[in-house]
Write an enzyme that holds these catalytic residues in place. Structure first.
Site, PDB file in Angstrom:
ATOM      1  N   ILE A  49     -47.800  -0.507  34.488  1.00 34.18           N
ATOM      2  CA  ILE A  49     -47.797  -0.819  35.918  1.00 34.18           C
ATOM      3  C   ILE A  49     -48.275   0.342  36.780  1.00 34.18           C
ATOM      4  O   ILE A  49     -48.408   0.203  37.993  1.00 34.18           O
ATOM      5  CB  ILE A  49     -46.391  -1.246  36.386  1.00 34.18           C
ATOM      6  CG1 ILE A  49     -45.363  -0.154  36.097  1.00 34.18           C
ATOM      7  CG2 ILE A  49     -45.987  -2.564  35.739  1.00 34.18           C
ATOM      8  CD1 ILE A  49     -43.959  -0.469  36.618  1.00 34.18           C
ATOM      9  N   GLY A  50     -48.534   1.493  36.192  1.00 31.75           N
ATOM     10  CA  GLY A  50     -49.011   2.611  36.995  1.00 31.75           C
ATOM     11  C   GLY A  50     -49.338   3.812  36.136  1.00 31.75           C
ATOM     12  O   GLY A  50     -48.962   3.891  34.964  1.00 31.75           O
ATOM     13  N   GLY A  81     -50.184   8.327  36.520  1.00 25.35           N
ATOM     14  CA  GLY A  81     -50.262   9.511  37.359  1.00 25.35           C
ATOM     15  C   GLY A  81     -50.864  10.650  36.581  1.00 25.35           C
ATOM     16  O   GLY A  81     -51.357  10.481  35.460  1.00 25.35           O
ATOM     17  N   GLY A  82     -50.800  11.854  37.144  1.00 27.81           N
ATOM     18  CA  GLY A  82     -51.398  12.989  36.484  1.00 27.81           C
ATOM     19  C   GLY A  82     -50.634  13.437  35.255  1.00 27.81           C
ATOM     20  O   GLY A  82     -51.198  14.033  34.348  1.00 27.81           O
ATOM     21  N   MET A  83     -49.339  13.139  35.198  1.00 29.76           N
ATOM     22  CA  MET A  83     -48.515  13.638  34.109  1.00 29.76           C
ATOM     23  C   MET A  83     -47.924  12.541  33.236  1.00 29.76           C
ATOM     24  O   MET A  83     -47.461  12.813  32.137  1.00 29.76           O
ATOM     25  CB  MET A  83     -47.367  14.480  34.677  1.00 29.76           C
ATOM     26  CG  MET A  83     -47.830  15.656  35.496  1.00 29.76           C
ATOM     27  SD  MET A  83     -46.449  16.509  36.262  1.00 29.76           S
ATOM     28  CE  MET A  83     -45.678  17.185  34.810  1.00 29.76           C
ATOM     29  N   ALA A  84     -47.897  11.317  33.723  1.00 30.77           N
ATOM     30  CA  ALA A  84     -47.212  10.265  32.977  1.00 30.77           C
ATOM     31  C   ALA A  84     -47.802   8.901  33.286  1.00 30.77           C
ATOM     32  O   ALA A  84     -48.473   8.707  34.305  1.00 30.77           O
ATOM     33  CB  ALA A  84     -45.722  10.279  33.309  1.00 30.77           C
ATOM     34  N   VAL A 105     -46.599   4.761  33.578  1.00 28.06           N
ATOM     35  CA  VAL A 105     -45.394   4.004  33.887  1.00 28.06           C
ATOM     36  C   VAL A 105     -45.546   2.583  33.365  1.00 28.06           C
ATOM     37  O   VAL A 105     -46.576   1.936  33.589  1.00 28.06           O
ATOM     38  CB  VAL A 105     -45.112   3.989  35.405  1.00 28.06           C
ATOM     39  CG1 VAL A 105     -43.795   3.282  35.689  1.00 28.06           C
ATOM     40  CG2 VAL A 105     -45.084   5.396  35.955  1.00 28.06           C
ATOM     41  N   LYS A 161     -41.114   5.689  32.272  1.00 31.69           N
ATOM     42  CA  LYS A 161     -42.171   6.675  32.522  1.00 31.69           C
ATOM     43  C   LYS A 161     -42.343   7.507  31.259  1.00 31.69           C
ATOM     44  O   LYS A 161     -41.398   8.136  30.777  1.00 31.69           O
ATOM     45  CB  LYS A 161     -41.812   7.551  33.712  1.00 31.69           C
ATOM     46  CG  LYS A 161     -42.851   8.603  34.050  1.00 31.69           C
ATOM     47  CD  LYS A 161     -42.530   9.278  35.369  1.00 31.69           C
ATOM     48  CE  LYS A 161     -42.669   8.294  36.513  1.00 31.69           C
ATOM     49  NZ  LYS A 161     -42.474   8.957  37.824  1.00 31.69           N
ATOM     50  N   ASP A 180     -41.434  18.025  45.842  1.00 30.47           N
ATOM     51  CA  ASP A 180     -42.708  17.292  45.883  1.00 30.47           C
ATOM     52  C   ASP A 180     -42.569  16.049  46.761  1.00 30.47           C
ATOM     53  O   ASP A 180     -42.982  14.953  46.382  1.00 30.47           O
ATOM     54  CB  ASP A 180     -43.135  16.901  44.463  1.00 30.47           C
ATOM     55  CG  ASP A 180     -44.622  16.512  44.395  1.00 30.47           C
ATOM     56  OD1 ASP A 180     -45.386  16.927  45.297  1.00 30.47           O
ATOM     57  OD2 ASP A 180     -45.009  15.801  43.454  1.00 30.47           O
TER      58      ASP A 180
END
Length: 727
Positions: A18-19, A21-24, A26, A41, A135
């Site tokens: 579903i998504g 990012g830069g590190m993980a 999801v 995640k 963050d």
């Protein structure tokens, strides 16, 4: 990348991505153990070899798992399965604040303030647990489909906080505080700065500092003053602009000291938009704009770009991380290298000094440990008296009955350290779930979810609130504002509000100086300081005095608050609720005095307000509904030959606004889950004494509390319950 159908930790079934990012990445997953959907995640492969990062990531994610708050995405589980490192979180259906701003351009003042308050409350809860987000940005704020605002990514944010500027500000540089972009220490005030930048973007539709590279943006945070948000939003209230300015001061000492102060001013701004109550510190020699040094500028410019691929701050689960170019040339390499070598020598010298100190401390610790071992050996051999130990064991055994249940200790008035010692003696766990105003000393426990003296199973988690003290509240300037709105606001702050009505003077043109239903004055006076729980008196206008005859206004079709304001001339108004599925909840259905007729304003008048599909929240009907439900449960239990009851006390749920509630009991037996509504559609007074009959032979259950908000029930929290067999 995980495939659909894979099982992690023999529990979480992957349903789809579903998504990212830069590190993980999801994934949506199903938790087969608790039969619910969750978000999982999973760290990307390039981070799985970084042992330092993994250690920080796991420890901070575990700390975040201890946070329970309506405005934080709850972390349920942290672990690894054959090299796959994962976090299991609450699944939120919705969009990020970044996407929401993108769709609307910029938000209304009321909406932006409301979102900021909810974000602040989530961050305040984290700060109270010693967790700094580091963050905060719109990408890490999610707005659910039911309107709740939740902050996410606590674990990864702090795990990455010790990385260099090239990693720490990637995708976050627009919201990073000056101390973060300089690579210095960051704390709660860094979150306050980032919140201020986020609030700026909400009300203007843009970030205050932008540029072609991360370095360019970072330098602006350090050296440039922001364009006032009122330039882009001319109707921005003065107080809200001052709040943004105070949050985003470059000098840490000039910002708000804590989130609690931010929340107070944001709430104040709703009732006094143009007020001058935000106090900015005077500029002094220590608080001037910080100018970045040559060394710091060189460090920013020369951070190796290769680190970007392996250490980058994670973006929100539903949005890909931003990417910035950090590669450019610098002609002063020789000078930079000379300074860098000097800095390196200084650091090495400091390390040697620290190493010597650590060695000495190690010898001392070894000596203490040796003495402790000798002490325990001697005591075990019977050379030291053990009477006190026997007494402690006897005391502990006296609190445990034959069935293995233990007695809940009284934690109210204790410090958290004292409470920890008490519960450890009887094998119970504890969890702090928030702060609340209380007559208890600030920092001590003010209430607990399971009453003292209750017998529960060992290892039950005992939840408690910490006292915020007798919270001081400054009386705002409310003159000329609708009395009913002011009353709600002051009551939400924990004050007791008394209303007295007086006729207003003539302004010379046949009109009242203050319109009926609006505030003439407040006692204590504006600017006075009172404590939560104190009484405040509102003097409300009745308009001009025309004697015993006045025209009755028409209020049918109005909201209850608008109707009460319109009937400002009347002193005796009764509000009656009536179930009506055809008229929206909160809307006036009828009035006792005929509209536009003449009547004495001292004569009683009643209005009937729709409660929608739900039954009116009167005490009698509430009790009747509960008794019916209990009777039905008693019949079911009696059929099995035994009755198991829970009589715990339920404290005020965090975020409760006084509306209709639904209490849902969930229990499991033999793999079957049973759900029962204990209360459905009634307002309750807290503390509330439960009297619930559960499933026969089942000693545990969970009570879910929902409040009717904007026509739908929204969850406020969940509470563990303990049931005992009735004699």
């Amino acid at each position: 990348m995980l495939k659909t159908g894979m099982i992690i930790a023999e529990r979480y079934e992957i349903l789809g991505k579903i998504g990212t990012g830069g590190m993980a990445d999801v994934y949506k997953a199903k938790d087969h153990k608790l039969n619910r959907f969750v978000a999982v995640k999973v760290l990307k492969p390039e981070f799985r070899e970084d042992t330092t990062f993994i250690r920080k990531f796991r420890s901070e994610a575990q700390a975040a798992a201890g946070l329970t708050h309506p405005n934080i995405v709850n972390v349920f589980d942290v672990g690894d399965d054959e090299g796959v490192y994962y976090i299991v979180m609450e699944l939120i259906e919705g969009i990020t604040l970044k996407e929401y701003i993108g769709k609307k351009g910029k938000l209304s003042i009321k909406e932006a303030t409301s979102i900021a308050i909810q974000v602040s409350m989530g961050l305040e809860a984290a700060h109270n647990h010693g967790i700094v987000h580091r963050d905060v940005k719109p990408q890490n704020i999610i707005i659910s489909t039911d309107g709740k605002v939740k902050v996410t990514d606590f674990g990864i944010a702090r795990a990455a906080s010790s990385n260099t500027i090239s990693s720490n500000v990637m995708g976050s540089v627009h919201y990073s505080s000056p101390e973060q972009v300089r690579g210095g220490y960051s704390d709660e005030k860094s979150d306050i700065y980032s919140l201020g930048i986020t609030l700026y973007e909400m009300v203007t539709g843009r970030v205050p500092f932008d540029g072609d590279t991360t370095v360019a943006i970072a330098i602006k945070h350090l050296q440039e003053e922001m364009v006032p948000p009122s330039v882009y939003t001319p109707d921005l209230p003065y107080s809200l602009e001052q709040i943004i300015f105070k949050c985003t001061q470059k000098s840490v000492g000039r910002r708000y000291a804590k989130m609690e102060d931010v929340i107070a001013d944001l709430k104040h701004s709703l009732i006094d938009p143009q007020g001058d109550f935000v106090k900015l510190s005077d500029v002094d020699n220590d608080a001037k704009t910080v100018v970045i040094s040559d060394e710091e500028l060189g460090e920013i410019k020369h951070t190796p770009k290769s680190r970007n691929s392996s250490r980058r701050t994670e973006a929100a689960p539903l949005e890909e991380e931003e990417d910035y170019d950090t590669d450019y040339d610098d002609g002063d390499d020789d000078e930079y290298e000379r300074r860098r070598n000097l800095q390196k020598k200084a650091r090495n010298q400091k390390r040697r000094t620290v190493s010597r100190a650590v060695t000495i401390a190690g010898f001392l610790a070894g000596a203490v440990l040796l003495i402790a071992v000798i002490f325990f050996i001697v005591r075990a051999a019977g050379l030291l008296g053990t009477d006190s130990g026997n007494e402690n064991n006897s005391a502990q055994q006296s609190e445990t009955d034959d069935s293995g249940l233990v007695q809940v200790p009284d934690l109210v008035g204790k410090t958290e350290e004292e409470a920890k010692e008490l519960v450890e003696e009887v094998n119970l766990g504890t969890q702090m779930i928030g702060e609340e105003p209380s007559t208890q000393e600030k920092g001590r426990i003010s209430s607990q979810d399971i009453p003292a003296g209750t017998m529960v199973e060992a290892y039950t988690t005992l939840k408690y609130y910490i006292s915020a003290g007798e919270e001081e509240i400054t009386i705002p300037n409310v003159e000329g504002q609708p009395a009913i709105e002011v009353q709600h606001t002051l009551e939400d702050q924990g004050l007791t509000v008394n209303v007295q009505k007086e006729y207003s003077e003539d302004d010379g043109s046949g009109n009242p100086v203050v319109s009926p239903g609006y505030v003439i004055a407040v006692t204590p006076d504006t600017g006075s300081t009172v404590n939560a729980g104190d009484s405040v008196t509102l003097t409300v206008s009745r308009g001009l005095d025309f004697g015993g005859s006045a025209e009755v206004p028409s209020v049918v079709g109005m909201s209850e608050d608008d109707a009460l304001t319109t009937l400002g001339k009347w002193t005796d108004i009764e509000v009656v609720e009536e179930q009506n599925s055809e008229v929206p909840a909160g809307e006036v259905i009828s009035q006792s005095l005929e509209a536009y007729s003449s009547a004495d304003p001292d004569e009683p008048i009643s209005i009937t307000v729709s409660s929608g599909d739900q039954a009116p929240g009167t005490t009698e009907e509430s009790a009747g509904t509960e008794n019916t439900g209990t009777a039905q449960q008693n019949n079911t239990a009696a059929a099995n030959g035994e009755i198991w009851k829970c009589t715990q006390t339920l404290n005020t749920p965090q975020g409760y606004q006084g509306g209709a509630l639904r209490l849902e009991l969930v229990q499991e037996s033999n793999g079957e889950t049973e759900s029962t509504n204990i209360v459905d559609g009634q307002a309750l007074e807290f503390p509330y004494q439960l009297d619930i009959t559960g499933m026969p032979g089942v000693s545990q259950g969970t009570l879910y509390v929902y409040e009717l908000i904007d026509g739908s029930f929204q969850q406020l929290g969940s509470y563990p319950l303990t049931f005992e067999k009735a004699e």
